[in-house]
Every structure is written in structure tokens, then in C-alpha cells.
Motif scaffolding. Structure first.
Motif, short mmCIF file in Angstrom:
data_model
loop_
_atom_site.label_atom_id
_atom_site.label_comp_id
_atom_site.label_asym_id
_atom_site.label_seq_id
_atom_site.Cartn_x
_atom_site.Cartn_y
_atom_site.Cartn_z
N UNK A 140 38.90 6.55 12.91
CA UNK A 140 38.13 7.11 13.69
C UNK A 140 38.53 8.81 13.58
N UNK A 141 37.74 9.50 12.68
CA UNK A 141 38.46 10.60 12.24
C UNK A 141 37.73 11.90 12.46
N UNK A 142 38.06 12.85 13.30
CA UNK A 142 37.40 14.09 13.29
C UNK A 142 37.29 14.75 11.91
N UNK A 143 36.16 15.61 11.70
CA UNK A 143 36.34 16.10 10.27
C UNK A 143 37.08 17.31 10.37
N UNK A 144 37.34 18.02 11.44
CA UNK A 144 38.23 18.85 11.77
C UNK A 144 39.16 18.69 12.86
N UNK A 145 40.43 18.66 12.48
CA UNK A 145 41.59 18.28 13.21
C UNK A 145 41.97 19.61 14.10
N UNK A 146 41.47 19.65 15.14
CA UNK A 146 41.88 20.80 16.10
C UNK A 146 42.10 20.82 17.44
N UNK A 147 42.51 21.66 18.21
CA UNK A 147 42.60 21.56 19.51
C UNK A 147 41.93 22.68 20.20
N UNK A 148 41.02 23.44 19.38
CA UNK A 148 40.31 24.52 19.89
C UNK A 148 38.86 24.24 20.03
N UNK A 149 38.23 25.04 20.53
CA UNK A 149 36.59 24.71 20.85
C UNK A 149 35.94 25.27 19.28
N UNK A 150 34.86 24.55 18.99
CA UNK A 150 34.32 24.72 17.85
C UNK A 150 32.69 24.95 18.11
N UNK A 151 32.23 25.85 17.50
CA UNK A 151 30.91 26.41 17.87
C UNK A 151 29.82 26.20 16.47
N UNK A 152 28.88 25.41 16.68
CA UNK A 152 27.95 25.41 15.36
C UNK A 152 26.95 26.37 15.43
N UNK A 153 26.56 26.77 14.46
CA UNK A 153 25.57 27.80 14.24
C UNK A 153 24.53 27.43 13.28
N UNK A 154 23.35 28.00 13.24
CA UNK A 154 22.13 27.65 12.57
C UNK A 154 21.42 28.77 12.04
N UNK A 155 21.21 28.74 10.63
CA UNK A 155 20.24 29.88 10.32
C UNK A 155 19.09 29.41 9.80
N UNK A 193 24.24 28.45 0.60
CA UNK A 193 23.66 29.75 1.23
C UNK A 193 24.95 30.31 2.18
N UNK A 194 26.13 29.97 2.01
CA UNK A 194 27.18 30.67 2.53
C UNK A 194 27.85 31.76 1.48
N UNK A 195 28.99 31.92 1.52
CA UNK A 195 29.78 32.85 1.05
C UNK A 195 29.64 32.30 -0.49
N UNK A 196 29.13 33.23 -1.53
CA UNK A 196 29.14 32.88 -3.09
C UNK A 196 30.33 32.44 -3.52
N UNK A 197 31.22 33.13 -2.83
CA UNK A 197 32.63 32.86 -3.68
C UNK A 197 33.21 31.45 -3.31
#
Length: 414
Positions: free
Chosen positions: A172-187, A323-327
Motif C-alpha cells: 500500500x503505497x502513497x504516491x507521494x511519501x511525505x509528512x506534510x499536508x498536500x493540497x490539490x488544486x484544479x484548473x 497543461x502545466x510547465x511546458x519544460x
């Protein structure tokens, strides 16, 4: 081994059937949920959302003994909806006096209770924030206590997996291994920015209540979704976009599995958040294995108006980070990410076969379905697992039938 890009609760009904076929599955789950019991933990204590991870761990947990069932019942328990009743029951549990502890042996009891007590002490240390126990998940509280104690999400998952006795080969794997809060945004396509997973999928207008995930319970979005992205916890627009790193273990699993599955469920808020991270698209595109999309049986607030090819486009754009950073964007074709689609019989999503063919996707299989009173048409679990295993077997047979380039031109000399 399979890698499953999971949507949390939507696939839970299939897990029991999948366990009968194989436990060699890496369940990749997002950590950006901000609704229900998880939201209250994140609000008061911070950190990543663990509700989907806890839910999947419980589904995979052992049920072979009375004690295992007792542990599962305890960690799967939810407190009452009434705030005062919920708080009273929580105190009975954390003090070890509740009947839920019946059947749990002393070693397990002391281990689980220690982290529940630690969680309780942590919320008491924050007197400015009053914690609401309404509909609280005991498993989420245990998970939060372990994460804060170890200061590690991975360590908390390891402990929870051992306590609930998940098979060692099930990850069972978190896609991001973090101890911080993550906020999802939507455009949205009209330029609107929406902050928070729950506000995108099941807005509550600021009310603290149980999330209603009925597919007909929410008003439509003002415009269709262009993309999802991660933003800083206090951010409110595109200037606050952040780029967390994908869990290295997820990338490692993707590089060696025999099948990749994009599960049904909330497309943009549950599946796509795991796909937009750097390294995910690159690794998936490099693999010549079955890459299977499980099409939803019903539309929800996020996907109204989408056809089957629209689902494929959303997945492709997410993996390509179009649609994110072109680089940071990629240019792979849809067929590099999806080469088979399973469709529930009688589903609502239009099956535009010609558009799918134009994207290089020709393998579309209809699977038996059942009707769920909340979400409508869903896959019949037994039929779905049979279809998935059949796809893998076909691929393996085809690979075995291919001539070996090292030996195909060698002739026998007597």
C-alpha cells in the motif's frame, strides 16, 4: 505483480475478490483527500491525508482468526454522528473500556492503544483547535498517531500493515511519501481555480459534515476540468503551484510490474493526482505491458459530458503534464499509456469506439455489471478480476509466442 492506480473507496469492493487471485499488488493511493474524518485530522494536526490508505489496509487485512477479525472491527469502527456521543465513545475506546477491545490480545491491545493515546495527547496539545470526533475513524486516529510519533508516513503504513496483518507481498503505497499536508488544486477550462479535493468533487460550502458521495448529490461545475495540480497549503491560484516528488518505491514498482491498472472512481481527484507527478508518465510509457483503464459506470460531477475517449484524454494529459510547465511536459501518445479498456455492461459513459481507435486503442472489453444504489452501474467484482487476469494471460502468451531475436535465425547443423 500488478500496479493499481487506485481511487480509494471505489475499488474497495473488488479487493476481496482480487485477494483470491493474487496478493502481489502495489496499491498506489493519493494523499490529498480533505473530506470527512480525514479533513478534521489534517485541519488540527496537519500532515497528509491517510483515509484512503487506511481504508485499503483494512480491506487487505487478515480475516483468518477471531483476533484478526477483532482488530479489523476495532480499526474499521466509526464514531457516532452526534458530537457529544462521538466524544464519549472515543473516551471509552482510548481508555480501553469499550467492548471493541474484546477479542484483542494484550500485545495487540497495548500496541494499538499506545498510538491512540498518543493521538489523543497530540490533539489536547492544540487547545486553540477544538477537535470534532463526529464520524471519526478509529483507524485514521491510530494512523495519525503513528505518523506523528515516527514522523514518517512510510513507517506508519508499515506499522498499520503489520497490525492488520496484510500479506507481505501486498504493498500500500502513497504516491507521494511525505509528512506534510498536500493540497490539490484544479484548473477549469474557463480559468476558474478550485482549491481542495473535496471542493472539486463534493463541495460542502464550509459545513462540517459527512461527505455525501452519491453521484447525484452535487451541482455541476461551472466549466469542465482542464487539469489538476498540487498547490501550497495556503495557496489560492496558479502562482502557488508546487511540484512534489513521486514516491521512489512507486516508480520502482512501475518499472517491473506485469500490468498497470487505472481504477474506476473519481477520475480527476482520485486517479489523476497520482499521474501528474514527474517520473510516472516517463516510466509507464517505457513499459510494454497491459495498461488497462477501468471505465466508470456512471458520470459524476467531475466527468459530466466525457466519453470513453475523454477519459483516455484526461489520463494522457495528466501523464504528459500537458497543461502545466511546458519544460516539464511530455509528448507521448494515448496508446503509450492505455492499451485496453474494460467497460461495465450498461454503463452511462458513451463508448466512442472510433475515437478510441484513432488514439490507437482497439482492445475494448465489456464486463458484467451490478447496480449500486448510490453510484449506479459498477463492475461485477468476479467478472472484473477474470477479465483482468485474462488480459494478462493473453499478453504473456503473445510474448511467449514471439520469436527470440537471438535464436530465430539459428539453424541446426548435424
Amino acid at each position: 505483480r500488478w500496479t493499481l492506480f487506485d481511487s480509494g473507496t471505489a475499488f474497495n469492493g473488488v479487493v476481496e475478490e482480487l485477494k483470491k487471485v493474487t496478493t502481489r499488488v502495489a496499491h498506489v493511493l493519493p494523499v490529498s483527500d480533505d473530506g470527512g474524518s480525514t479533513a478534521e485530522i489534517v485541519r488540527v494536526l496537519g500532515g497528509p491525508a491517510v483515509g484512503d490508505i487506511r481504508s485499503r489496509c483494512l480491506r487487505l487485512s487478515d480475516e483468518s482468526t477471531l483476533e484478526a477479525l477483532s482488530v479489523r472491527r476495532l480499526l474499521g469502527h466509526r464514531l457516532p454522528l452526534d458530537p457529544s456521543e462521538a466524544k464519549l465513545e472515543w473516551y471509552h475506546i482510548v481508555e480501553g473500556e469499550h467492548s471493541l477491545w474484546d477479542g484483542v490480545s494484550r500485545p495487540y491491545r497495548e500496541t494499538i492503544r499506545a498510538f491512540l493515546v498518543y493521538f489523543h495527547n497530540e490533539i489536547l496539545r492544540r487547545p486553540v483547535e477544538t477537535f470534532c470526533f463526529t464520524n471519526g475513524s478509529i483507524g485514521n486516529f491510530f494512523f495519525a498517531g503513528a505518523r506523528i510519533f515516527f514522523q514518517s508516513l512510510d513507517a506508519a503504513i508499515f506499522l498499520f500493515s503489520r497490525v492488520s496483518q496484510i500479506p507481505a507481498e501486498s504493498l500500500v503505497l502513497p504516491v507521494i511519501s511525505t509528512n506534510d499536508r498536500l493540497t490539490l488544486g484544479c484548473e477549469l477550462w474557463d480559468g476558474t481555480i478550485i482549491r481542495g479535493q473535496n471542493e472539486i468533487s463534493h463541495p460542502s460550502n464550509g459545513r462540517r459534515e459527512v461527505v455525501d458521495k452519491d453521484c447525484n448529490s452535487c451541482s455541476a461545475l461551472p466549466s469542465s476540468i482542464k487539469r489538476v495540480f498540487y498547490m501550497s497549503s495556503e495557496g489560492c491560484n496558479l502562482l502557488h503551484e508546487v511540484f512534489p516528488e513521486a514516491n521512489h518505491t512507486v516508480l520502482e514498482q512501475l518499472s517491473k510490474v506485469d500490468c498497470i491498472v487505472y481504477a474506476m472512481g473519481s477520475l480527476f481527484t482520485s486517479v489523476c493526482p497520482s499521474l501528474v507527478l514527474r517520473g510516472i508518465g516517463e516510466t509507464i510509457a517505457s513499459r510494454s505491458i497491459p495498461k488497462v483503464l477501468l471505465l466508470n459506470g456512471s458520470h459524476d460531477r467531475e466527468t459530466i459530458g466525457l466519453s470513453a475517449s475523454g477519459f483516455v484524454t484526461a489520463i494522457t494529459d495528466s501523464l504528459n503534464r500537458t497543461y502545466g510547465d511546458p519544460d516539464k511536459s511530455l509528448k507521448y501518445h494515448p496508446k503509450d499509456y492505455v492499451n485496453a479498456i474494460l467497460v461495465p455492461e450498461g454503463g452511462q459513459i458513451p463508448l466512442d469506439v472510433e475515437n478510441l481507435a484513432s488514439k490507437g486503442i482497439f482492445h475494448v472489453l465489456t464486463v458484467k455489471s451490478v447496480h449500486d444504489t448510490k453510484v449506479g452501474v459498477i463492475f461485477d467484482p468476479v467478472s472484473l478480476i477474470q477479465a483482468l487476469t485474462g488480459l494478462i494471460s493473453e499478453h504473456m502468451d503473445a510474448r511467449l509466442a514471439e520469436p527470440d531475436p537471438l535464436t530465430e535465425n539459428v539453424t541446426s547443423v548435424c
